[in-house]
Scaffold this active site. Sequence first.
Site, PDB file in Angstrom:
ATOM      1  N   ASP A 154       1.971  -4.582   8.793  1.00 16.27           N
ATOM      2  CA  ASP A 154       0.814  -3.724   8.544  1.00 16.27           C
ATOM      3  C   ASP A 154      -0.416  -4.622   8.431  1.00 16.27           C
ATOM      4  O   ASP A 154      -0.509  -5.443   7.512  1.00 16.27           O
ATOM      5  CB  ASP A 154       1.031  -2.914   7.259  1.00 16.27           C
ATOM      6  CG  ASP A 154      -0.082  -1.900   7.039  1.00 16.27           C
ATOM      7  OD1 ASP A 154      -1.223  -2.178   7.443  1.00 16.27           O
ATOM      8  OD2 ASP A 154       0.198  -0.837   6.447  1.00 16.27           O
ATOM      9  N   TYR A 158     -10.932   1.554  10.526  1.00 17.76           N
ATOM     10  CA  TYR A 158     -12.124   1.951   9.739  1.00 17.76           C
ATOM     11  C   TYR A 158     -12.448   0.967   8.622  1.00 17.76           C
ATOM     12  O   TYR A 158     -13.412   1.148   7.911  1.00 17.76           O
ATOM     13  CB  TYR A 158     -11.965   3.366   9.176  1.00 17.76           C
ATOM     14  CG  TYR A 158     -10.709   3.616   8.376  1.00 17.76           C
ATOM     15  CD1 TYR A 158     -10.593   3.171   7.058  1.00 17.76           C
ATOM     16  CD2 TYR A 158      -9.631   4.297   8.935  1.00 17.76           C
ATOM     17  CE1 TYR A 158      -9.434   3.396   6.340  1.00 17.76           C
ATOM     18  CE2 TYR A 158      -8.469   4.533   8.209  1.00 17.76           C
ATOM     19  CZ  TYR A 158      -8.380   4.077   6.915  1.00 17.76           C
ATOM     20  OH  TYR A 158      -7.228   4.297   6.191  1.00 17.76           O
ATOM     21  N   LYS A 159     -11.624  -0.076   8.445  1.00 18.77           N
ATOM     22  CA  LYS A 159     -11.909  -1.064   7.399  1.00 18.77           C
ATOM     23  C   LYS A 159     -12.758  -2.182   8.018  1.00 18.77           C
ATOM     24  O   LYS A 159     -13.898  -1.961   8.367  1.00 18.77           O
ATOM     25  CB  LYS A 159     -10.603  -1.550   6.778  1.00 18.77           C
ATOM     26  CG  LYS A 159      -9.922  -0.420   5.987  1.00 18.77           C
ATOM     27  CD  LYS A 159      -8.551  -0.763   5.454  1.00 18.77           C
ATOM     28  CE  LYS A 159      -7.993   0.424   4.673  1.00 18.77           C
ATOM     29  NZ  LYS A 159      -6.566   0.340   4.440  1.00 18.77           N
ATOM     30  N   ARG A 202     -12.016  -4.746  -7.172  1.00 15.85           N
ATOM     31  CA  ARG A 202     -11.696  -5.305  -5.858  1.00 15.85           C
ATOM     32  C   ARG A 202     -12.976  -5.457  -5.039  1.00 15.85           C
ATOM     33  O   ARG A 202     -13.790  -4.540  -4.971  1.00 15.85           O
ATOM     34  CB  ARG A 202     -10.728  -4.348  -5.156  1.00 15.85           C
ATOM     35  CG  ARG A 202     -10.038  -4.931  -3.964  1.00 15.85           C
ATOM     36  CD  ARG A 202      -9.037  -3.945  -3.393  1.00 15.85           C
ATOM     37  NE  ARG A 202      -9.706  -2.827  -2.750  1.00 15.85           N
ATOM     38  CZ  ARG A 202      -9.214  -2.160  -1.702  1.00 15.85           C
ATOM     39  NH1 ARG A 202      -8.048  -2.508  -1.196  1.00 15.85           N
ATOM     40  NH2 ARG A 202      -9.867  -1.164  -1.168  1.00 15.85           N
ATOM     41  N   PHE A 233       0.885  -1.164   0.000  1.00 15.70           N
ATOM     42  CA  PHE A 233       0.000   0.000   0.000  1.00 15.70           C
ATOM     43  C   PHE A 233       0.927   1.220   0.000  1.00 15.70           C
ATOM     44  O   PHE A 233       1.861   1.297   0.802  1.00 15.70           O
ATOM     45  CB  PHE A 233      -0.881  -0.018   1.248  1.00 15.70           C
ATOM     46  CG  PHE A 233      -1.947   1.041   1.216  1.00 15.70           C
ATOM     47  CD1 PHE A 233      -3.163   0.789   0.608  1.00 15.70           C
ATOM     48  CD2 PHE A 233      -1.730   2.284   1.776  1.00 15.70           C
ATOM     49  CE1 PHE A 233      -4.140   1.762   0.566  1.00 15.70           C
ATOM     50  CE2 PHE A 233      -2.712   3.266   1.738  1.00 15.70           C
ATOM     51  CZ  PHE A 233      -3.920   3.010   1.130  1.00 15.70           C
TER      52      PHE A 233
HETATM   53  C1  LIG Z   1      -5.781   1.550   4.251  1.00 15.51           C
HETATM   54  C2  LIG Z   1      -4.320   1.332   4.468  1.00 15.51           C
HETATM   55  C3  LIG Z   1      -3.527   2.320   5.064  1.00 15.51           C
HETATM   56  C4  LIG Z   1      -4.150   3.630   5.404  1.00 15.51           C
HETATM   57  O1  LIG Z   1      -3.362   4.491   6.123  1.00 15.51           O
HETATM   58  P1  LIG Z   1      -4.010   5.787   6.789  1.00 15.51           P
HETATM   59  O2  LIG Z   1      -2.883   6.499   7.357  1.00 15.51           O
HETATM   60  O3  LIG Z   1      -5.018   5.322   7.786  1.00 15.51           O
HETATM   61  O4  LIG Z   1      -4.697   6.572   5.713  1.00 15.51           O
HETATM   62  C5  LIG Z   1      -2.192   2.010   5.311  1.00 15.51           C
HETATM   63  N1  LIG Z   1      -1.664   0.824   4.958  1.00 15.51           N
HETATM   64  C6  LIG Z   1      -2.408  -0.132   4.368  1.00 15.51           C
HETATM   65  C7  LIG Z   1      -1.802  -1.453   4.015  1.00 15.51           C
HETATM   66  C8  LIG Z   1      -3.747   0.104   4.093  1.00 15.51           C
HETATM   67  O5  LIG Z   1      -4.479  -0.821   3.495  1.00 15.51           O
END
Ligand SMILES: *Cc1c(COP(=O)(O)O)cnc(C)c1O
Length: 415
Positions: free
Chosen positions: A200, A225-226, A374, A128
Amino acid sequence: MTRLADLAEAEALDAADPLRGFRARFALPEGVVYLDGNSLGAASPAVFDELRRAAEEEWGQGLIRSWNIAGWFDLPLQLGDRIGRLVGAAAGQTVVADTTSINIYKALHAALALRPDRSVIVAEAGSFPTDLYMAEGVVSTRPGMELRLEGRDAPIIEDLIDEDTAVVLVNHVNYKSGALRDMEALTARAHRAGALVVWDLCHSAGALPVELDRCGADFAVGCTYKYLNGGPGAPAFVYAAHRHHDGMAQPLSGWWGHARPFAFETGFAGAEGIRRFQCGTQPVLSLRALKAALDLWDEVDMEALRQKSIALTDLFIALVEQKCGRHGVALETPRQPQRRGSQVSFAHENAYAVMQALISRGVIGDFRAPATLRFGFAPLYVGYADVWRAAAALEEILDTGAWRDPRFAVRAAVT
Ligand SMILES: *Cc1c(COP(=O)(O)O)cnc(C)c1O
């Protein structure tokens, strides 16, 4: 997974689903098949009640007193421990604070401080992106550091880990393909080289059982939030294994990470343990929404969740390949259930427009550049009939070419 003949068979599976009771506790709109809980989890009325109480009574009436009376100050640690149960972390190692991006920054620096004689961060080109951007930011503050990437500097991450490696930053479940890493094996590989690992968990917390302690993980970060349904912009979490707590340092040394924030001392003295990972005043209303969302998670058996997740994703793969295979959709997610998270991705050359057409029919997934459709399967509120309907809608859109309507080509800011 057996192939289903019709919607009625899918409905029969829903009727027999041990997690079926959870769906009624979410506020999903009528007629929507929501397959984007891996981007923004669904809301529940219990969260709305909690928010109303926190705003009207605690903030409105309690005012400043609520920091003590309503327990606002301790929320980050309390909620951290509750998330800890879902990710295999014993109490006292997880705190809810800031965003995942910021927590990556803190965790990477903390790991580097524990390996001062090493100069390499290893990550994934397919990560990501924010993880990489934050790693670049960390490298920019430390002359002589090097960032090595799987997929750019070597095909597999294990080949990049050596005696110069301080820390490996890795996504447990890939946000795009849904591929799941073997946490135990990769952690052991890094440890053999003397390196630490930051996991992560954005796409695994609430999506599958995670065993941070058992796998010997060093640090972890993740979203709420996911799959955890904490609400848009809900604060993230960060984990540090107990064995690293003594002398552990992170550079965002704000007053909430101070041992005595209300002594208003001139110099920084870090709090004991994971509390030190906090920085400034945390978003209490968002923490309260998360608290109500976690009340529901306290009741969830993670093994049952995983079983249903695998059944849903297996079924979706089978149905889409059977109904839409001739239209050039190609599976991007590992076919072996043990090697994927709770999502399924398909490549299609017109993925953006196809997804917009699906959303216009109430089947909400998302698009990831350049060409990925997705679909996330949150087992608490997605059922087998939803899977059937989503695959049928995709078939209809591809069969009729409905996605060619020019309005489906217009790109919005957030995809
Ligand atoms: C959604 C996601 C993030 C999001 O980071 P934020 O700082 O909360 O915006 C980070 N890493 C991964 C792997 C994600 O899927």
